[in-house]
Design a protein around this motif. Structure first.
Motif, mmCIF file in Angstrom:
data_model
loop_
_atom_site.group_PDB
_atom_site.id
_atom_site.type_symbol
_atom_site.label_atom_id
_atom_site.label_comp_id
_atom_site.label_asym_id
_atom_site.label_seq_id
_atom_site.Cartn_x
_atom_site.Cartn_y
_atom_site.Cartn_z
ATOM 1 N N TRP A 44 -3.246 1.519 -6.025
ATOM 2 C CA TRP A 44 -3.079 1.467 -4.871
ATOM 3 C C TRP A 44 -1.869 0.684 -4.196
ATOM 4 C CZ3 TRP A 44 -3.080 -1.672 -0.577
ATOM 5 C CH2 TRP A 44 -3.589 -3.143 -0.643
ATOM 6 N N ALA A 69 -1.324 4.201 -0.265
ATOM 7 C CA ALA A 69 -1.543 5.517 -1.125
ATOM 8 C C ALA A 69 -2.406 5.178 -2.252
ATOM 9 C CB ALA A 69 -0.101 6.097 -1.476
ATOM 10 N N HIS A 108 -4.851 15.763 2.815
ATOM 11 C CA HIS A 108 -4.601 14.592 1.723
ATOM 12 C C HIS A 108 -4.690 13.144 2.499
ATOM 13 C CE1 HIS A 108 -0.346 14.705 3.778
ATOM 14 N NE2 HIS A 108 -0.413 13.498 3.323
ATOM 15 N N GLN A 109 -4.852 13.434 3.873
ATOM 16 C CA GLN A 109 -4.781 12.267 4.661
ATOM 17 C C GLN A 109 -6.081 11.884 5.376
ATOM 18 O OE1 GLN A 109 -1.855 12.471 7.452
ATOM 19 N NE2 GLN A 109 -1.637 10.339 8.197
ATOM 20 N N PHE A 125 -3.462 7.996 2.013
ATOM 21 C CA PHE A 125 -3.215 9.154 1.408
ATOM 22 C C PHE A 125 -3.538 9.238 0.069
ATOM 23 C CE2 PHE A 125 1.092 8.046 3.924
ATOM 24 C CZ PHE A 125 0.674 8.653 4.808
ATOM 25 N N ARG A 126 -4.218 10.341 -0.126
ATOM 26 C CA ARG A 126 -4.746 10.755 -1.379
ATOM 27 C C ARG A 126 -3.704 11.591 -1.971
ATOM 28 N NH1 ARG A 126 -8.298 14.074 0.544
ATOM 29 N NH2 ARG A 126 -7.945 13.715 2.679
ATOM 30 N N GLU A 127 -3.197 11.205 -3.215
ATOM 31 C CA GLU A 127 -1.740 11.637 -3.747
ATOM 32 C C GLU A 127 -2.078 12.221 -4.977
ATOM 33 O OE1 GLU A 127 1.800 10.573 -2.307
ATOM 34 O OE2 GLU A 127 0.096 11.140 -0.921
ATOM 35 N N HIS A 129 -1.713 13.669 -8.833
ATOM 36 C CA HIS A 129 -1.426 12.845 -9.871
ATOM 37 C C HIS A 129 -1.743 13.487 -11.153
ATOM 38 C CE1 HIS A 129 -5.464 11.095 -10.631
ATOM 39 N NE2 HIS A 129 -5.357 11.610 -9.434
ATOM 40 N N TRP A 134 2.244 9.576 -11.192
ATOM 41 C CA TRP A 134 2.373 9.990 -9.743
ATOM 42 C C TRP A 134 2.951 11.333 -9.635
ATOM 43 C CZ3 TRP A 134 6.746 10.460 -6.734
ATOM 44 C CH2 TRP A 134 6.591 10.610 -5.438
ATOM 45 N N CYS A 136 5.031 13.691 -6.680
ATOM 46 C CA CYS A 136 5.334 13.874 -5.207
ATOM 47 C C CYS A 136 4.764 15.214 -4.726
ATOM 48 C CB CYS A 136 7.083 13.941 -5.135
ATOM 49 S SG CYS A 136 7.522 14.044 -3.478
ATOM 50 N N ARG A 137 4.079 15.000 -3.735
ATOM 51 C CA ARG A 137 3.301 16.263 -3.226
ATOM 52 C C ARG A 137 4.203 17.314 -2.549
ATOM 53 N NH1 ARG A 137 1.897 12.184 0.529
ATOM 54 N NH2 ARG A 137 2.709 12.371 2.563
ATOM 55 N N TYR A 146 2.733 5.425 -12.572
ATOM 56 C CA TYR A 146 2.245 4.312 -11.575
ATOM 57 C C TYR A 146 2.921 2.837 -11.578
ATOM 58 C CZ TYR A 146 -0.606 7.313 -8.349
ATOM 59 O OH TYR A 146 -0.990 8.187 -7.655
#
Length: 213
Positions: A44, A69, A108-109, A125-127, A129, A134, A136-137, A146
């Protein structure tokens, strides 16, 4: 984000959005978040404006909230650290209070809420992956390990590298985003500037920041 939004959301009006600022007035600092998440296995990091201040080593402006994140699949590890708090899902001008699986899947938030006061303390932020990579959304072709995107302050607070913070800020380039760019650029190495230029050129061709990079 799913196009099928679940029911039960509180739709925010202009006045309600303004009122939310007061509910963030007592949000945690990066140090407090790090203390509460100490020892967690999930990767995180502090994101957004606070991440840039951690990179520069000093707070340069007021922050209305604090964002972190985390990989979406590892969110339950974060959630488990806050059993006495409420979790509200946020997206598209809506808030799902005490969010269930359907609301979490559609957004996502997540805002962490003090049940006693109603104050918001942390924005998660739930990203997207792929395992330890990682994604990029906004631009899924941009993928990085990461281990390459998280750095730590001397006292151990993890933060998102400035190249990615500024990539997200480039999308809107609001006055505060421009100020963050201007303050951060002199602290970045030539390699970091080159990486940021490449990312912005891929995501936002012709962006005005490219001329300064």
């Amino acid at each position: 984000m799913s196009e099928q939004l679940p029911e039960g959301a509180w739709v925010l009006t202009g006045d309600e959005i303004d009122a939310l600022d007061a509910r963030w007035a007592s949000c945690w600092t990066p140090g407090e978040v790090a203390r509460r998440l100490d020892g967690i296995a999930a990767p995180w990091c502090v994101a957004a404006g606070w991440a840039l201040d951690l990179f520069r080593g000093t707070q340069t402006r007021p922050h209305g909230d604090i964002e972190i994140a985390v990989p979406a699949a590892r969110f339950p590890e974060v959630r488990a650290r806050f059993p006495g708090f409420r979790l509200d899902a946020v997206g598209t001008g809506r808030i799902w209070e005490d969010a269930g699986p359907e609301a979490l899947a559609a957004t996502h938030q997540t805002w962490l809420r003090d049940a006693a006061t109603g104050d918001y303390l942390l924005d998660v932020f739930r990203e997207p992956h792929d395992g330890d990579t990682w994604i990029c959304r906004h631009h899924p072709a941009i993928r990085l390990p990461y281990d390459d995107i998280i750095r730590r302050t001397p006292d151990g607070i993890p933060y998102l590298v400035p190249e990615l913070v500024l990539l997200f800020k480039a999308k809107h380039a609001r006055p505060k985003d421009q100020a963050d760019f201007d303050r951060t650029l002199p602290h970045m190495t030539a390699v970091q500037r080159g990486t940021l230029a490449d990312l912005i050129a891929r995501a936002h061709p012709g962006h005005r920041w490219l001329a300064d990079l």
